[in-house]
Design a protein around this motif. Structure first.
Motif, mmCIF file in Angstrom:
data_model
loop_
_atom_site.group_PDB
_atom_site.id
_atom_site.type_symbol
_atom_site.label_atom_id
_atom_site.label_comp_id
_atom_site.label_asym_id
_atom_site.label_seq_id
_atom_site.Cartn_x
_atom_site.Cartn_y
_atom_site.Cartn_z
ATOM 1 N N PRO A 25 26.035 -28.821 8.423
ATOM 2 C CA PRO A 25 24.974 -28.202 9.231
ATOM 3 C C PRO A 25 24.020 -27.278 8.474
ATOM 4 C CG PRO A 25 27.086 -28.091 10.367
ATOM 5 C CD PRO A 25 27.366 -28.611 8.990
ATOM 6 N N PRO A 26 24.466 -26.487 7.492
ATOM 7 C CA PRO A 26 23.497 -25.611 6.822
ATOM 8 C C PRO A 26 22.408 -26.375 6.074
ATOM 9 C CG PRO A 26 25.754 -25.000 6.236
ATOM 10 C CD PRO A 26 25.819 -26.283 6.997
ATOM 11 N N PHE A 27 22.639 -27.652 5.788
ATOM 12 C CA PHE A 27 21.687 -28.447 5.022
ATOM 13 C C PHE A 27 20.826 -29.345 5.903
ATOM 14 C CE2 PHE A 27 25.125 -27.290 2.254
ATOM 15 C CZ PHE A 27 24.484 -26.914 1.088
ATOM 16 N N ASP A 28 21.021 -29.265 7.215
ATOM 17 C CA ASP A 28 20.213 -30.037 8.148
ATOM 18 C C ASP A 28 18.762 -29.556 8.060
ATOM 19 O OD1 ASP A 28 20.146 -31.861 10.632
ATOM 20 O OD2 ASP A 28 19.083 -30.034 11.237
ATOM 21 N N PRO A 29 17.791 -30.468 8.076
ATOM 22 C CA PRO A 29 16.391 -30.047 7.958
ATOM 23 C C PRO A 29 15.958 -29.013 9.003
ATOM 24 C CG PRO A 29 16.555 -32.425 7.792
ATOM 25 C CD PRO A 29 17.919 -31.914 8.151
ATOM 26 N N ARG A 30 16.437 -29.143 10.222
ATOM 27 C CA ARG A 30 16.048 -28.199 11.272
ATOM 28 C C ARG A 30 16.638 -26.810 10.991
ATOM 29 N NH1 ARG A 30 13.413 -29.388 15.604
ATOM 30 N NH2 ARG A 30 13.849 -31.590 15.405
ATOM 31 N N THR A 31 17.842 -26.761 10.472
ATOM 32 C CA THR A 31 18.462 -25.480 10.112
ATOM 33 C C THR A 31 17.697 -24.836 8.961
ATOM 34 O OG1 THR A 31 20.635 -26.262 10.821
ATOM 35 C CG2 THR A 31 20.591 -24.370 9.341
ATOM 36 N N LEU A 32 17.384 -25.636 7.936
ATOM 37 C CA LEU A 32 16.624 -25.104 6.797
ATOM 38 C C LEU A 32 15.248 -24.609 7.245
ATOM 39 C CD1 LEU A 32 17.538 -27.793 4.115
ATOM 40 C CD2 LEU A 32 18.260 -25.389 4.154
ATOM 41 N N LEU A 33 14.616 -25.346 8.141
ATOM 42 C CA LEU A 33 13.315 -24.934 8.671
ATOM 43 C C LEU A 33 13.427 -23.592 9.382
ATOM 44 C CD1 LEU A 33 10.316 -25.560 9.220
ATOM 45 C CD2 LEU A 33 11.080 -26.821 11.267
ATOM 46 N N GLY A 34 14.457 -23.418 10.188
ATOM 47 C CA GLY A 34 14.655 -22.157 10.891
ATOM 48 C C GLY A 34 14.912 -21.003 9.938
ATOM 49 N N ILE A 35 15.775 -21.212 8.969
ATOM 50 C CA ILE A 35 16.089 -20.158 7.995
ATOM 51 C C ILE A 35 14.844 -19.761 7.220
ATOM 52 C CG2 ILE A 35 17.318 -19.662 5.842
ATOM 53 C CD1 ILE A 35 19.607 -21.459 6.959
ATOM 54 N N MET A 36 14.105 -20.749 6.747
ATOM 55 C CA MET A 36 12.934 -20.444 5.937
ATOM 56 C C MET A 36 11.815 -19.809 6.759
ATOM 57 S SD MET A 36 12.933 -23.512 3.144
ATOM 58 C CE MET A 36 11.841 -22.613 2.020
ATOM 59 N N THR A 37 11.601 -20.286 7.974
ATOM 60 C CA THR A 37 10.560 -19.695 8.830
ATOM 61 C C THR A 37 10.903 -18.244 9.137
ATOM 62 O OG1 THR A 37 10.059 -21.856 9.805
ATOM 63 C CG2 THR A 37 9.330 -19.914 11.027
ATOM 64 N N TYR A 38 12.138 -17.993 9.499
ATOM 65 C CA TYR A 38 12.592 -16.638 9.800
ATOM 66 C C TYR A 38 12.432 -15.736 8.578
ATOM 67 C CZ TYR A 38 15.756 -12.848 11.171
ATOM 68 O OH TYR A 38 16.292 -11.631 11.473
ATOM 69 N N SER A 39 12.847 -16.227 7.432
ATOM 70 C CA SER A 39 12.769 -15.434 6.209
ATOM 71 C C SER A 39 11.327 -15.135 5.830
ATOM 72 C CB SER A 39 13.468 -16.169 5.062
ATOM 73 O OG SER A 39 14.820 -16.366 5.377
ATOM 74 N N TYR A 40 10.469 -16.130 5.901
ATOM 75 C CA TYR A 40 9.063 -15.911 5.571
ATOM 76 C C TYR A 40 8.425 -14.914 6.534
ATOM 77 C CZ TYR A 40 9.118 -19.912 2.364
ATOM 78 O OH TYR A 40 9.370 -20.779 1.335
ATOM 79 N N ALA A 41 8.771 -14.999 7.799
ATOM 80 C CA ALA A 41 8.229 -14.046 8.771
ATOM 81 C C ALA A 41 8.677 -12.616 8.460
ATOM 82 C CB ALA A 41 8.648 -14.432 10.187
ATOM 83 N N ARG A 42 9.822 -12.491 7.807
ATOM 84 C CA ARG A 42 10.330 -11.178 7.394
ATOM 85 C C ARG A 42 9.908 -10.829 5.966
ATOM 86 N NH1 ARG A 42 16.098 -10.035 7.960
ATOM 87 N NH2 ARG A 42 15.326 -7.918 7.810
ATOM 88 N N GLU A 43 8.985 -11.638 5.405
ATOM 89 C CA GLU A 43 8.421 -11.439 4.077
ATOM 90 C C GLU A 43 9.446 -11.590 2.958
ATOM 91 O OE1 GLU A 43 6.023 -7.892 3.946
ATOM 92 O OE2 GLU A 43 4.915 -8.477 5.743
ATOM 93 N N ILE A 44 10.349 -12.528 3.133
ATOM 94 C CA ILE A 44 11.293 -12.914 2.083
ATOM 95 C C ILE A 44 10.867 -14.306 1.648
ATOM 96 C CG2 ILE A 44 13.707 -13.376 1.508
ATOM 97 C CD1 ILE A 44 14.417 -11.507 3.911
ATOM 98 N N TYR A 45 10.276 -14.407 0.453
ATOM 99 C CA TYR A 45 9.668 -15.661 0.023
ATOM 100 C C TYR A 45 10.418 -16.376 -1.098
ATOM 101 C CZ TYR A 45 5.848 -13.483 2.558
ATOM 102 O OH TYR A 45 5.105 -12.862 3.509
ATOM 103 N N SER A 46 11.081 -15.657 -1.934
ATOM 104 C CA SER A 46 11.746 -16.233 -3.096
ATOM 105 C C SER A 46 12.961 -17.062 -2.677
ATOM 106 C CB SER A 46 12.194 -15.107 -4.036
ATOM 107 O OG SER A 46 13.185 -15.541 -4.920
ATOM 108 N N GLY A 84 21.430 -23.503 -1.709
ATOM 109 C CA GLY A 84 21.022 -22.650 -2.813
ATOM 110 C C GLY A 84 19.516 -22.694 -3.008
ATOM 111 N N ALA A 85 19.051 -21.966 -4.001
ATOM 112 C CA ALA A 85 17.620 -21.851 -4.280
ATOM 113 C C ALA A 85 16.978 -23.219 -4.517
ATOM 114 C CB ALA A 85 17.396 -20.930 -5.476
ATOM 115 N N ARG A 86 17.675 -24.118 -5.199
ATOM 116 C CA ARG A 86 17.123 -25.439 -5.485
ATOM 117 C C ARG A 86 16.837 -26.203 -4.196
ATOM 118 N NH1 ARG A 86 18.762 -30.370 -5.505
ATOM 119 N NH2 ARG A 86 20.950 -29.907 -5.165
ATOM 120 N N ILE A 87 17.742 -26.149 -3.241
ATOM 121 C CA ILE A 87 17.546 -26.832 -1.953
ATOM 122 C C ILE A 87 16.348 -26.233 -1.219
ATOM 123 C CG2 ILE A 87 18.541 -27.146 0.361
ATOM 124 C CD1 ILE A 87 19.712 -29.099 -1.584
#
Length: 132
Positions: free
Chosen positions: A59-80, A104-107
Motif C-alpha cells: 500500500p505505501p507504494f500505491d500511486p494514490r498513496t504516493l500522490l496523497g503523501i506528496m501533495t500533503y508534504s508539498y502543501a506543508r512546504e516539504i519538497y525534498s 524512499g527518495a528514489r521512488i
C-alpha cells in the motif's frame, strides 16, 4: 501541526468519487489540510496515475498513496525527496500502518517525474482551499 500521514495513506486504489469532478474543492467542505488532500486525491481518475513500483510492493507504494503523501508534504512546504523519506521514517503511526515498509527518495523522484501533471493539479486544488 501533527502529521496525519496515516489518514492520507488510507486512500485506496479505486476510491475515486463518482460523477464529474468539481471545478475546485468547496471552501467549507474539508475541515483540515489532510481532509483537503484526501478529497483532491479521491477525485483523480486511476487512469491518470502512473505506477512507479511493482503492484505487489504494498500500500505505501500505491500511486494514490504516493500522490496523497506528496501533495500533503508539498502543501506543508516539504519538497525534498530525502526530506519526505525522513518524515516517513519518523512518523510512528505511518511506519506501523505500513509495517516499516515505505517509499524512499528514489521512488518519490520517479513518481514526481511520471505524475507531474496530476501532482500539480492536486496541489493546486489543495492550495486553493488553503487560501480561501
Amino acid at each position: 501541526m501533527t502529521t496525519t500521514l496515516t489518514q492520507i495513506s488510507s486512500l485506496r486504489p479505486g476510491t475515486t468519487v463518482s460523477g464529474s469532478r468539481p471545478e475546485a474543492l468547496e471552501p467549507a467542505a474539508p475541515g483540515s489540510l489532510s481532509q483537503a488532500v484526501q478529497q483532491a486525491v479521491r477525485w483523480v481518475d486511476d487512469a491518470r496515475l502512473r505506477r512507479v513500483a511493482p503492484k505487489d510492493a504494498g500500500p505505501p507504494f500505491d500511486p494514490r498513496t504516493l500522490l496523497g503523501i506528496m501533495t500533503y508534504s508539498y502543501a506543508r512546504e516539504i519538497y525534498s525527496s530525502a526530506d519526505l523519506e525522513d518524515m516517513l521514517r519518523r512518523d510512528q503511526p505511518f511506519r506501523q500502518l505500513c509495517q516499516n515498509e515505505f517509499p524512499g527518495a528514489r521512488i518519490f523522484r520517479q513518481f514526481r517525474r511520471e505524475n507531474r501533471e496530476v501532482l500539480q493539479s492536486c496541489l493546486f486544488e489543495v492550495l486553493r482551499w488553503v487560501m480561501s
